[in-house]
Motif scaffolding. Structure first.
Motif, PDB file in Angstrom:
ATOM      1  N   VAL A  69     -20.816 -26.344 -18.471  1.00  0.00           N
ATOM      2  CA  VAL A  69     -19.252 -25.954 -18.917  1.00  0.00           C
ATOM      3  C   VAL A  69     -19.278 -24.740 -19.306  1.00  0.00           C
ATOM      4  O   VAL A  69     -18.589 -23.865 -18.411  1.00  0.00           O
ATOM      5  CB  VAL A  69     -18.336 -27.620 -19.658  1.00  0.00           C
ATOM      6  CG1 VAL A  69     -17.143 -26.625 -19.937  1.00  0.00           C
ATOM      7  CG2 VAL A  69     -18.501 -28.425 -19.141  1.00  0.00           C
ATOM      8  N   CYS A  70     -19.866 -24.390 -20.099  1.00  0.00           N
ATOM      9  CA  CYS A  70     -19.849 -22.829 -20.823  1.00  0.00           C
ATOM     10  C   CYS A  70     -20.361 -22.205 -20.245  1.00  0.00           C
ATOM     11  O   CYS A  70     -20.183 -20.865 -19.382  1.00  0.00           O
ATOM     12  CB  CYS A  70     -21.109 -22.862 -21.937  1.00  0.00           C
ATOM     13  SG  CYS A  70     -20.024 -23.901 -23.761  1.00  0.00           S
ATOM     14  N   ARG A  71     -21.482 -22.980 -18.680  1.00  0.00           N
ATOM     15  CA  ARG A  71     -21.834 -21.706 -18.233  1.00  0.00           C
ATOM     16  C   ARG A  71     -21.193 -21.653 -16.786  1.00  0.00           C
ATOM     17  O   ARG A  71     -21.265 -20.483 -16.238  1.00  0.00           O
ATOM     18  CB  ARG A  71     -23.393 -22.356 -17.510  1.00  0.00           C
ATOM     19  CG  ARG A  71     -24.089 -21.305 -16.581  1.00  0.00           C
ATOM     20  CD  ARG A  71     -26.314 -21.712 -16.565  1.00  0.00           C
ATOM     21  NE  ARG A  71     -25.950 -23.353 -15.976  1.00  0.00           N
ATOM     22  CZ  ARG A  71     -26.881 -22.984 -15.118  1.00  0.00           C
ATOM     23  NH1 ARG A  71     -26.825 -21.885 -14.528  1.00  0.00           N
ATOM     24  NH2 ARG A  71     -26.971 -24.456 -14.883  1.00  0.00           N
ATOM     25  N   LEU A  72     -20.315 -23.046 -16.383  1.00  0.00           N
ATOM     26  CA  LEU A  72     -19.759 -22.560 -15.247  1.00  0.00           C
ATOM     27  C   LEU A  72     -18.215 -21.718 -15.910  1.00  0.00           C
ATOM     28  O   LEU A  72     -17.611 -20.935 -14.960  1.00  0.00           O
ATOM     29  CB  LEU A  72     -18.976 -23.850 -14.422  1.00  0.00           C
ATOM     30  CG  LEU A  72     -19.840 -24.498 -13.945  1.00  0.00           C
ATOM     31  CD1 LEU A  72     -19.639 -26.094 -14.293  1.00  0.00           C
ATOM     32  CD2 LEU A  72     -20.498 -24.191 -13.253  1.00  0.00           C
ATOM     33  N   ARG A  73     -17.727 -22.082 -17.042  1.00  0.00           N
ATOM     34  CA  ARG A  73     -17.231 -20.851 -17.845  1.00  0.00           C
ATOM     35  C   ARG A  73     -17.198 -19.494 -17.874  1.00  0.00           C
ATOM     36  O   ARG A  73     -16.646 -18.924 -16.971  1.00  0.00           O
ATOM     37  CB  ARG A  73     -16.254 -21.387 -18.601  1.00  0.00           C
ATOM     38  CG  ARG A  73     -15.234 -22.305 -18.631  1.00  0.00           C
ATOM     39  CD  ARG A  73     -14.758 -23.282 -20.441  1.00  0.00           C
ATOM     40  NE  ARG A  73     -14.573 -24.140 -20.414  1.00  0.00           N
ATOM     41  CZ  ARG A  73     -14.563 -24.796 -21.561  1.00  0.00           C
ATOM     42  NH1 ARG A  73     -14.864 -25.299 -22.685  1.00  0.00           N
ATOM     43  NH2 ARG A  73     -13.183 -26.173 -21.385  1.00  0.00           N
ATOM     44  N   ASP A  74     -17.991 -19.291 -17.880  1.00  0.00           N
ATOM     45  CA  ASP A  74     -18.950 -17.382 -17.577  1.00  0.00           C
ATOM     46  C   ASP A  74     -18.817 -17.266 -16.325  1.00  0.00           C
ATOM     47  O   ASP A  74     -18.560 -16.332 -15.855  1.00  0.00           O
ATOM     48  CB  ASP A  74     -20.040 -17.624 -18.514  1.00  0.00           C
ATOM     49  CG  ASP A  74     -20.621 -17.774 -20.036  1.00  0.00           C
ATOM     50  OD1 ASP A  74     -19.273 -17.687 -20.516  1.00  0.00           O
ATOM     51  OD2 ASP A  74     -21.467 -18.002 -20.154  1.00  0.00           O
ATOM     52  N   ALA A  76     -17.005 -18.828 -13.788  1.00  0.00           N
ATOM     53  CA  ALA A  76     -15.295 -18.122 -13.322  1.00  0.00           C
ATOM     54  C   ALA A  76     -14.951 -17.005 -14.015  1.00  0.00           C
ATOM     55  O   ALA A  76     -13.574 -15.988 -13.021  1.00  0.00           O
ATOM     56  CB  ALA A  76     -15.001 -19.461 -13.566  1.00  0.00           C
ATOM     57  N   ASP A  77     -15.522 -16.574 -15.482  1.00  0.00           N
ATOM     58  CA  ASP A  77     -15.315 -15.330 -16.060  1.00  0.00           C
ATOM     59  C   ASP A  77     -15.487 -14.115 -15.226  1.00  0.00           C
ATOM     60  O   ASP A  77     -14.934 -13.085 -14.811  1.00  0.00           O
ATOM     61  CB  ASP A  77     -15.359 -15.224 -17.772  1.00  0.00           C
ATOM     62  CG  ASP A  77     -14.303 -16.356 -18.256  1.00  0.00           C
ATOM     63  OD1 ASP A  77     -13.385 -16.812 -17.487  1.00  0.00           O
ATOM     64  OD2 ASP A  77     -14.779 -16.618 -19.174  1.00  0.00           O
ATOM     65  N   GLU A  80     -13.921 -13.996 -12.256  1.00  0.00           N
ATOM     66  CA  GLU A  80     -12.063 -13.259 -11.907  1.00  0.00           C
ATOM     67  C   GLU A  80     -12.725 -11.987 -12.372  1.00  0.00           C
ATOM     68  O   GLU A  80     -11.833 -11.030 -12.457  1.00  0.00           O
ATOM     69  CB  GLU A  80     -11.811 -13.763 -12.848  1.00  0.00           C
ATOM     70  CG  GLU A  80     -10.019 -13.230 -13.577  1.00  0.00           C
ATOM     71  CD  GLU A  80      -9.653 -14.003 -14.494  1.00  0.00           C
ATOM     72  OE1 GLU A  80      -8.412 -14.719 -14.793  1.00  0.00           O
ATOM     73  OE2 GLU A  80      -9.863 -15.196 -15.283  1.00  0.00           O
TER      74      GLU A  80
END
Length: 95
Positions: A69-74, A76-77, A80
């Motif tokens: 989840v952390c890797r996917l958030r990174d 996505a950020d 963006e």
């Protein structure tokens, strides 16, 4: 040299590289398989979703759900930020 020997040599050379190159090579393999599946009539969206799901399950098993989840958030950020930078550059061109 047989086809399986050639394939084995390609896999060995792919694994002998650095992690970034390995990831890029694996991505190429995935894309080739998607193209093959689409060529025999599998809808592209279905093949891509299936491969994405398999990659996510693999990552969750190897890294754990929280790390994934952390890797996917990174990711996505970063995506963006890239979009916002591109939008800002386009706005500067036309102003």
């Amino acid at each position: 040299m047989s086809k399986s020997e050639t394939t084995n040599r390609r896999v060995v050379s792919m694994l002998a590289t650095n992690p970034t190159t390995l990831e890029q090579n694996l991505a190429r393999v995935w894309h080739r398989h998607v193209d093959d599946l689409v060529a025999v009539g599998v809808p592209a969206e279905m093949a891509e979703q299936s491969m994405l799901a398999a990659a996510l399950v693999r990552a969750a098993r190897s890294e754990g759900g929280a790390a994934l989840v952390c890797r996917l958030r990174d990711a996505a950020d970063a995506f963006e930020r890239e979009l916002l930078t591109d939008d800002a550059q386009c706005a500067q061109k036309y102003n």
